[in-house]
Design an enzyme around this catalytic site. Sequence first.
Site, mmCIF file in Angstrom:
data_model
loop_
_atom_site.group_PDB
_atom_site.id
_atom_site.type_symbol
_atom_site.label_atom_id
_atom_site.label_comp_id
_atom_site.label_asym_id
_atom_site.label_seq_id
_atom_site.Cartn_x
_atom_site.Cartn_y
_atom_site.Cartn_z
ATOM 1 N N TYR A 99 1.697 12.460 5.343
ATOM 2 C CA TYR A 99 2.378 12.919 4.129
ATOM 3 C C TYR A 99 1.381 13.561 3.168
ATOM 4 O O TYR A 99 1.627 14.647 2.627
ATOM 5 C CB TYR A 99 3.070 11.723 3.475
ATOM 6 C CG TYR A 99 3.931 12.015 2.286
ATOM 7 C CD1 TYR A 99 3.452 11.810 0.994
ATOM 8 C CD2 TYR A 99 5.239 12.445 2.432
ATOM 9 C CE1 TYR A 99 4.242 12.045 -0.109
ATOM 10 C CE2 TYR A 99 6.046 12.686 1.320
ATOM 11 C CZ TYR A 99 5.540 12.473 0.063
ATOM 12 O OH TYR A 99 6.331 12.712 -1.048
ATOM 13 N N SER A 112 3.556 16.357 -4.712
ATOM 14 C CA SER A 112 3.501 14.898 -4.780
ATOM 15 C C SER A 112 2.194 14.434 -5.414
ATOM 16 O O SER A 112 1.231 15.207 -5.498
ATOM 17 C CB SER A 112 3.584 14.335 -3.355
ATOM 18 O OG SER A 112 3.135 12.989 -3.289
HETATM 19 P P1 NAP Z 1 14.985 11.471 0.030
HETATM 20 O O1 NAP Z 1 15.805 10.621 -0.863
HETATM 21 O O2 NAP Z 1 14.451 10.902 1.311
HETATM 22 O O3 NAP Z 1 15.794 12.824 0.355
HETATM 23 C C1 NAP Z 1 15.193 13.767 1.213
HETATM 24 C C2 NAP Z 1 16.252 14.781 1.570
HETATM 25 O O4 NAP Z 1 15.700 15.730 2.495
HETATM 26 C C3 NAP Z 1 17.468 14.136 2.255
HETATM 27 O O5 NAP Z 1 18.635 14.764 1.833
HETATM 28 C C4 NAP Z 1 17.192 14.455 3.721
HETATM 29 O O6 NAP Z 1 18.355 14.514 4.497
HETATM 30 C C5 NAP Z 1 16.603 15.844 3.595
HETATM 31 N N1 NAP Z 1 15.921 16.242 4.830
HETATM 32 C C6 NAP Z 1 14.974 15.558 5.510
HETATM 33 N N2 NAP Z 1 14.598 16.254 6.598
HETATM 34 C C7 NAP Z 1 15.320 17.409 6.603
HETATM 35 C C8 NAP Z 1 15.387 18.545 7.476
HETATM 36 N N3 NAP Z 1 14.631 18.635 8.582
HETATM 37 N N4 NAP Z 1 16.261 19.545 7.165
HETATM 38 C C9 NAP Z 1 17.048 19.460 6.069
HETATM 39 N N5 NAP Z 1 17.031 18.407 5.196
HETATM 40 C C10 NAP Z 1 16.172 17.405 5.479
HETATM 41 O O7 NAP Z 1 13.734 12.010 -0.753
HETATM 42 P P2 NAP Z 1 13.488 12.183 -2.326
HETATM 43 O O8 NAP Z 1 12.814 10.971 -2.858
HETATM 44 O O9 NAP Z 1 14.722 12.730 -2.972
HETATM 45 O O10 NAP Z 1 12.370 13.316 -2.250
HETATM 46 C C11 NAP Z 1 12.708 14.686 -2.228
HETATM 47 C C12 NAP Z 1 11.397 15.437 -2.188
HETATM 48 O O11 NAP Z 1 10.549 14.960 -3.243
HETATM 49 C C13 NAP Z 1 10.611 15.223 -0.889
HETATM 50 O O12 NAP Z 1 9.929 16.421 -0.560
HETATM 51 C C14 NAP Z 1 9.589 14.139 -1.284
HETATM 52 O O13 NAP Z 1 8.426 14.204 -0.475
HETATM 53 C C15 NAP Z 1 9.299 14.532 -2.689
HETATM 54 N N6 NAP Z 1 8.754 13.490 -3.550
HETATM 55 C C16 NAP Z 1 9.429 12.313 -3.714
HETATM 56 C C17 NAP Z 1 8.891 11.371 -4.613
HETATM 57 C C18 NAP Z 1 9.554 10.049 -4.875
HETATM 58 O O14 NAP Z 1 8.885 9.187 -5.485
HETATM 59 N N7 NAP Z 1 10.781 9.839 -4.466
HETATM 60 C C19 NAP Z 1 7.719 11.644 -5.306
HETATM 61 C C20 NAP Z 1 7.061 12.861 -5.061
HETATM 62 C C21 NAP Z 1 7.605 13.780 -4.192
HETATM 63 P P3 NAP Z 1 18.672 13.264 5.476
HETATM 64 O O15 NAP Z 1 19.076 12.112 4.594
HETATM 65 O O16 NAP Z 1 19.777 13.768 6.360
HETATM 66 O O17 NAP Z 1 17.397 12.978 6.248
HETATM 67 C C1 GCO Z 2 4.234 6.373 -1.142
HETATM 68 C C2 GCO Z 2 5.325 7.090 -1.879
HETATM 69 C C3 GCO Z 2 4.801 8.369 -2.500
HETATM 70 C C4 GCO Z 2 5.923 9.046 -3.256
HETATM 71 C C5 GCO Z 2 5.467 10.301 -3.890
HETATM 72 C C6 GCO Z 2 4.434 10.075 -4.933
HETATM 73 O O1 GCO Z 2 4.509 5.799 -0.077
HETATM 74 O O2 GCO Z 2 3.094 6.391 -1.662
HETATM 75 O O3 GCO Z 2 6.398 7.383 -1.016
HETATM 76 O O4 GCO Z 2 4.283 9.198 -1.513
HETATM 77 O O5 GCO Z 2 6.949 9.357 -2.403
HETATM 78 O O6 GCO Z 2 5.106 11.269 -2.978
HETATM 79 O O7 GCO Z 2 4.239 11.297 -5.620
#
Ligand code: NAP
Ligand code: GCO
Length: 264
Positions: free
Chosen positions: A157, A144
């Site tokens: 986080y 992230s």
């Molecule tokens: P999301 O839409 O919240 O999806 C997260 C997924 O993880 C959901 O399917 C959730 O299932 C599953 N999950 C959560 N807890 C779990 C557990 N204990 N066991 C199995 N599955 C679990 O998140 P996203 O935005 O796609 O992000 C995916 C990854 O990218 C995460 O690691 C997040 O930190 C990272 N990330 C996101 C962003 C962003 O801007 N979106 C940026 C950087 C990094 P449920 O719905 O059942 O909880």
């Molecule tokens: C926040 C956001 C970020 C993104 C991502 C950025 O609240 O700042 O959720 O943490 O999810 O991780 O890379």
Amino acid sequence: MVDFSLKGKIALVTGASYGIGFAIASAYAEAGATIVFNDIRPELVEKGLASYAGLGIKAHGYVCDVTDEAQVQALVAQIEKEVGTIDILVNNAGIIKRIPMHEMKASEFRQVIDVDLNAPFIVSKAVIPSMIRKGGGKIINICSMMSELGRETVSAYAAAKGGLKMLTRNIASEYGEYNIQCNGIGPGYIATPQTAPLRERQPDGSRHPFDSFIVAKTPAARWGTTDDLKGPAVFLASSASDFVNGHILYVDGGILAYIGKQPQ
Ligand code: NAP
Ligand code: GCO
């Protein structure tokens, strides 16, 4: 010829019913991989299977809480029995809790660490022995911006994702000799359910202040989409990256390089 193909590979992407995990798994399927995913809720596994089928992908879906080592060990054994040895692991499952640190309960802090840091350890530990026996593998941890930067309300986080950066580097260090490459992808701000609260329209119809802030902080002047992550994820899963190890590939539109646009 550089080989980005994943033909004949089996990829486990955790938490991939939707969002970033779903996009990465779909890209892997397009590159020839067999897709395996898990989610914590049965109804989401079913929803995920239908979404993959809608793209013509016959995925394998399992219910598993990645924070539970016994469940994860059983999942990996079941996958190896029903599908085959995992060649590619993407530790994607993650949660965030946006709470001012001085108001956050220790239990809430621990829950975020459990999913975002302890679980990648648990799942990686479960797949590495078979990768060693098979002669190698790929582990990709979804890091992230918060692997490098902090901000208000995301202490747990950021601590987890900073730790995940170093876990990535340590797996790379400890298992490189077994032809296992472990790298990270550091997405910028991506439009998914996880960031939806940061993009909600205000009561007067104006953009969320954080939405405008991120657009000003991003040279690309936009939020990322899950499609932006597909190419980098395929690269790190393919033999094209066999000498890339311990690297965090930031896919952020340039946020980490940019001081931000002067407010008009
Ligand atoms: P999301 O839409 O919240 O999806 C997260 C997924 O993880 C959901 O399917 C959730 O299932 C599953 N999950 C959560 N807890 C779990 C557990 N204990 N066991 C199995 N599955 C679990 O998140 P996203 O935005 O796609 O992000 C995916 C990854 O990218 C995460 O690691 C997040 O930190 C990272 N990330 C996101 C962003 C962003 O801007 N979106 C940026 C950087 C990094 P449920 O719905 O059942 O909880
Ligand atoms: C926040 C956001 C970020 C993104 C991502 C950025 O609240 O700042 O959720 O943490 O999810 O991780 O890379």
